[in-house]
Scaffold this active site. Sequence first.
Site, PDB file in Angstrom:
ATOM      1  N   LYS A  23     -73.724 112.760  35.577  1.00 47.68           N
ATOM      2  CA  LYS A  23     -74.153 111.422  35.132  1.00 47.68           C
ATOM      3  C   LYS A  23     -73.302 110.932  33.961  1.00 47.68           C
ATOM      4  O   LYS A  23     -72.841 109.792  33.950  1.00 47.68           O
ATOM      5  CB  LYS A  23     -75.622 111.494  34.697  1.00 47.68           C
ATOM      6  CG  LYS A  23     -76.087 110.274  33.917  1.00 47.68           C
ATOM      7  CD  LYS A  23     -77.541 110.336  33.556  1.00 47.68           C
ATOM      8  CE  LYS A  23     -77.898 111.122  32.313  1.00 47.68           C
ATOM      9  NZ  LYS A  23     -77.628 110.431  31.042  1.00 47.68           N
ATOM     10  N   ASN A  24     -73.103 111.836  32.971  1.00 48.62           N
ATOM     11  CA  ASN A  24     -72.474 111.390  31.736  1.00 48.62           C
ATOM     12  C   ASN A  24     -70.956 111.254  31.830  1.00 48.62           C
ATOM     13  O   ASN A  24     -70.309 110.891  30.848  1.00 48.62           O
ATOM     14  CB  ASN A  24     -72.901 112.291  30.575  1.00 48.62           C
ATOM     15  CG  ASN A  24     -74.380 112.091  30.255  1.00 48.62           C
ATOM     16  OD1 ASN A  24     -74.963 111.070  30.635  1.00 48.62           O
ATOM     17  ND2 ASN A  24     -74.993 113.062  29.592  1.00 48.62           N
ATOM     18  N   ARG A  94     -78.627 102.729  28.195  1.00 44.37           N
ATOM     19  CA  ARG A  94     -78.066 102.875  26.861  1.00 44.37           C
ATOM     20  C   ARG A  94     -76.554 102.672  26.808  1.00 44.37           C
ATOM     21  O   ARG A  94     -76.033 102.092  25.863  1.00 44.37           O
ATOM     22  CB  ARG A  94     -78.426 104.276  26.338  1.00 44.37           C
ATOM     23  CG  ARG A  94     -78.070 104.453  24.914  1.00 44.37           C
ATOM     24  CD  ARG A  94     -78.519 105.749  24.347  1.00 44.37           C
ATOM     25  NE  ARG A  94     -77.743 106.007  23.159  1.00 44.37           N
ATOM     26  CZ  ARG A  94     -77.919 105.377  22.009  1.00 44.37           C
ATOM     27  NH1 ARG A  94     -78.861 104.490  21.880  1.00 44.37           N
ATOM     28  NH2 ARG A  94     -77.139 105.660  20.976  1.00 44.37           N
ATOM     29  N   CYS A 118     -82.957 106.317  26.991  1.00 45.97           N
ATOM     30  CA  CYS A 118     -83.971 107.352  26.790  1.00 45.97           C
ATOM     31  C   CYS A 118     -84.531 107.370  25.366  1.00 45.97           C
ATOM     32  O   CYS A 118     -83.778 107.264  24.399  1.00 45.97           O
ATOM     33  CB  CYS A 118     -83.372 108.729  27.100  1.00 45.97           C
ATOM     34  SG  CYS A 118     -83.851 109.350  28.700  1.00 45.97           S
ATOM     35  N   ASP A 309     -79.378 118.901  25.981  1.00 47.71           N
ATOM     36  CA  ASP A 309     -79.939 118.518  27.292  1.00 47.71           C
ATOM     37  C   ASP A 309     -80.535 119.716  28.036  1.00 47.71           C
ATOM     38  O   ASP A 309     -81.263 119.539  29.007  1.00 47.71           O
ATOM     39  CB  ASP A 309     -78.842 117.897  28.180  1.00 47.71           C
ATOM     40  CG  ASP A 309     -78.336 116.578  27.640  1.00 47.71           C
ATOM     41  OD1 ASP A 309     -79.069 115.932  26.882  1.00 47.71           O
ATOM     42  OD2 ASP A 309     -77.200 116.195  27.961  1.00 47.71           O
TER      43      ASP A 309
HETATM   44  N1  EPU Z   1     -75.939 109.266  16.116  1.00 46.33           N
HETATM   45  C1  EPU Z   1     -76.114 108.462  15.009  1.00 46.33           C
HETATM   46  N2  EPU Z   1     -75.277 107.409  14.850  1.00 46.33           N
HETATM   47  C2  EPU Z   1     -74.290 107.119  15.750  1.00 46.33           C
HETATM   48  C3  EPU Z   1     -74.121 107.941  16.867  1.00 46.33           C
HETATM   49  C4  EPU Z   1     -74.964 109.020  17.032  1.00 46.33           C
HETATM   50  O1  EPU Z   1     -76.987 108.699  14.191  1.00 46.33           O
HETATM   51  O2  EPU Z   1     -73.563 106.114  15.538  1.00 46.33           O
HETATM   52  C5  EPU Z   1     -76.825 110.448  16.284  1.00 46.33           C
HETATM   53  C6  EPU Z   1     -77.689 110.392  17.538  1.00 46.33           C
HETATM   54  O3  EPU Z   1     -78.862 109.641  17.329  1.00 46.33           O
HETATM   55  C7  EPU Z   1     -77.938 111.849  17.794  1.00 46.33           C
HETATM   56  C8  EPU Z   1     -76.625 112.519  17.349  1.00 46.33           C
HETATM   57  O4  EPU Z   1     -76.001 111.594  16.471  1.00 46.33           O
HETATM   58  O5  EPU Z   1     -78.990 112.311  17.023  1.00 46.33           O
HETATM   59  C9  EPU Z   1     -75.652 112.828  18.482  1.00 46.33           C
HETATM   60  O6  EPU Z   1     -75.526 111.674  19.285  1.00 46.33           O
HETATM   61  P1  EPU Z   1     -74.340 111.397  20.301  1.00 46.33           P
HETATM   62  O7  EPU Z   1     -73.795 110.040  19.987  1.00 46.33           O
HETATM   63  O8  EPU Z   1     -73.401 112.544  20.345  1.00 46.33           O
HETATM   64  O9  EPU Z   1     -75.139 111.337  21.689  1.00 46.33           O
HETATM   65  P2  EPU Z   1     -74.995 110.232  22.773  1.00 46.33           P
HETATM   66  O10 EPU Z   1     -73.583 109.902  22.953  1.00 46.33           O
HETATM   67  O11 EPU Z   1     -75.960 109.130  22.515  1.00 46.33           O
HETATM   68  C10 EPU Z   1     -74.617 111.756  24.853  1.00 46.33           C
HETATM   69  C11 EPU Z   1     -75.277 111.943  26.186  1.00 46.33           C
HETATM   70  C12 EPU Z   1     -76.601 112.647  25.988  1.00 46.33           C
HETATM   71  C13 EPU Z   1     -76.320 114.006  25.366  1.00 46.33           C
HETATM   72  C14 EPU Z   1     -75.558 113.832  24.038  1.00 46.33           C
HETATM   73  C15 EPU Z   1     -75.103 115.142  23.447  1.00 46.33           C
HETATM   74  C16 EPU Z   1     -74.491 110.070  27.486  1.00 46.33           C
HETATM   75  C17 EPU Z   1     -74.815 108.785  28.149  1.00 46.33           C
HETATM   76  N3  EPU Z   1     -75.475 110.631  26.800  1.00 46.33           N
HETATM   77  O12 EPU Z   1     -75.526 110.982  24.072  1.00 46.33           O
HETATM   78  O13 EPU Z   1     -77.173 112.834  27.275  1.00 46.33           O
HETATM   79  O14 EPU Z   1     -77.532 114.665  25.125  1.00 46.33           O
HETATM   80  O15 EPU Z   1     -74.382 113.025  24.251  1.00 46.33           O
HETATM   81  O16 EPU Z   1     -74.152 115.724  24.256  1.00 46.33           O
HETATM   82  O17 EPU Z   1     -73.375 110.561  27.593  1.00 46.33           O
HETATM   83  C18 EPU Z   1     -78.924 112.967  28.841  1.00 46.33           C
HETATM   84  O18 EPU Z   1     -78.067 113.040  29.726  1.00 46.33           O
HETATM   85  O19 EPU Z   1     -80.146 113.151  29.058  1.00 46.33           O
HETATM   86  C19 EPU Z   1     -78.508 112.635  27.485  1.00 46.33           C
HETATM   87  C20 EPU Z   1     -79.354 112.248  26.564  1.00 46.33           C
END
Ligand code: EPU
Length: 441
Positions: A23-24, A94, A118, A309
């Site tokens: 998915k990601n 998102r 989510c 995850d």
């Molecule tokens: N964060 C901030 N500020 C930012 C960016 C992130 O505070 O500007 C925080 C987030 O709230 C979180 C942490 O930093 O607490 C890490 O966030 P990150 O940005 O790395 O996560 P993401 O990009 O939002 C992606 C995946 C997630 C996966 C995480 C970790 C996608 C669409 N989502 O999320 O996948 O858990 O990276 O690898 O790629 C899932 O598939 O169920 C899922 C949630």
Amino acid sequence: MTDSYIIKGGKPLKGEVILSGAKNVALKTIIAALMFKGNVILKNIPKINDVLDLIELIKSLGATARFMEKNTLIINGDSLKNNKVELQYGSKIRVSFMLIAPLLNRFGECFVPNPGGCRIGARPIDRIIKGLVALGVKINYDTETGYYHAKIVNKPKGNYRFEKPSHTGTELLMMIGLMTDEKVEIENIANEPEIDDLILYLNSSGANILEESNKIIVNKCPELRQKETFTIMSDRNELVTYATLAVASGGDVTISPINKNLISSFLKIMKIAGAGVEEISNYKYRFFYQGKIKPVNIETSPHPGFMTDWQPSWAILMLKANGPSVIHERVFENRFSYVNELKKFGANIDFVDVKVNDPDSYYHFNHDKNRAYQQTIKIVGSSELHNAVLNIGDLRAGAALACGALLANGESVVNGASILERGYEDFVGKVKKLGGEIKKV
Ligand code: EPU
């Protein structure tokens, strides 16, 4: 009743699972395709709700996209005509805020709503906004409309260092970097393998992106045009869901295709827990019950650690362990929506307080010392689980609840199937193939 699963649990699951595409990666390759000239053909795209919603969204912007065969998607962004992501589409998913990159590339200016998706924490995008500004994007947030207005006056250039890494942040800034006339450098990046797959895809189509230790350099690229179809990697999160379910149910399941490097930290911990793990080939693994499951404590962290995850699936395995174990979540601040739901099965699971010395650096979210957090749970395994009626709160929690119902004796109802199906292709079909009794109503 709609959008629910009826699950009759208590049987060992046996058989084979063929993994769907990640998915990601799928979501990002579709968004990046809008920066290409001409057709883009992507193979192994999972037909999951997040992907289907994103396809509707990009069509609303003027792009064309259709499945040619079961999991082969053809996209063309040449006909993009709108630079505003409508809230009805954007709020569903998102990653819609990542459309900033292709929309700026085409129009120089765009309007994108504050991201939905989510509910696993506040999920601010402060680091990403700072990064956009550092690379030269002008961006304003309108609190009344909930929209970001982004504009490019000069081509992006320069460098940005994430205070704490962000997975989608790294990817979005990299896509912004594709517009540079010079060079863009991003430091303290996330190292998830899904990002490597995205780089492979972009570089195979004309991009010049270099990955050094903890740093990405995006060099000028005249144009992105696909030379050959791209097949996205398998979903490692899906593997973990079925592997833990197989062992927890006392079963025996073979899973493929998967590259060992994507799951090495998971394999290591499965072996410590006493699960049967057999490497049938370098892309096929067998997971089976071979006697008592040992309790193993985990803490989540970005790659190459134990992924956030995966922890809801780990909780499912630990429900069957021979003693107490602890899960400490370090990446998101609201990833335990399954805890109170699992209690309805009679599971012995609850939050515990654990003191952390330096929470600012230990946690990957922006830690607020004035707020109370619940980041740790304790599970005492081996309790008999009985049937229950449960509600899914987020995607990975959803998989844990459905798997919990497959372990529980009797018939359970799990509400919120469409949340689970945001990320799992043909969940019902795959579980049935393993002998599980599940139907969607
Ligand atoms: N964060 C901030 N500020 C930012 C960016 C992130 O505070 O500007 C925080 C987030 O709230 C979180 C942490 O930093 O607490 C890490 O966030 P990150 O940005 O790395 O996560 P993401 O990009 O939002 C992606 C995946 C997630 C996966 C995480 C970790 C996608 C669409 N989502 O999320 O996948 O858990 O990276 O690898 O790629 C899932 O598939 O169920 C899922 C949630």
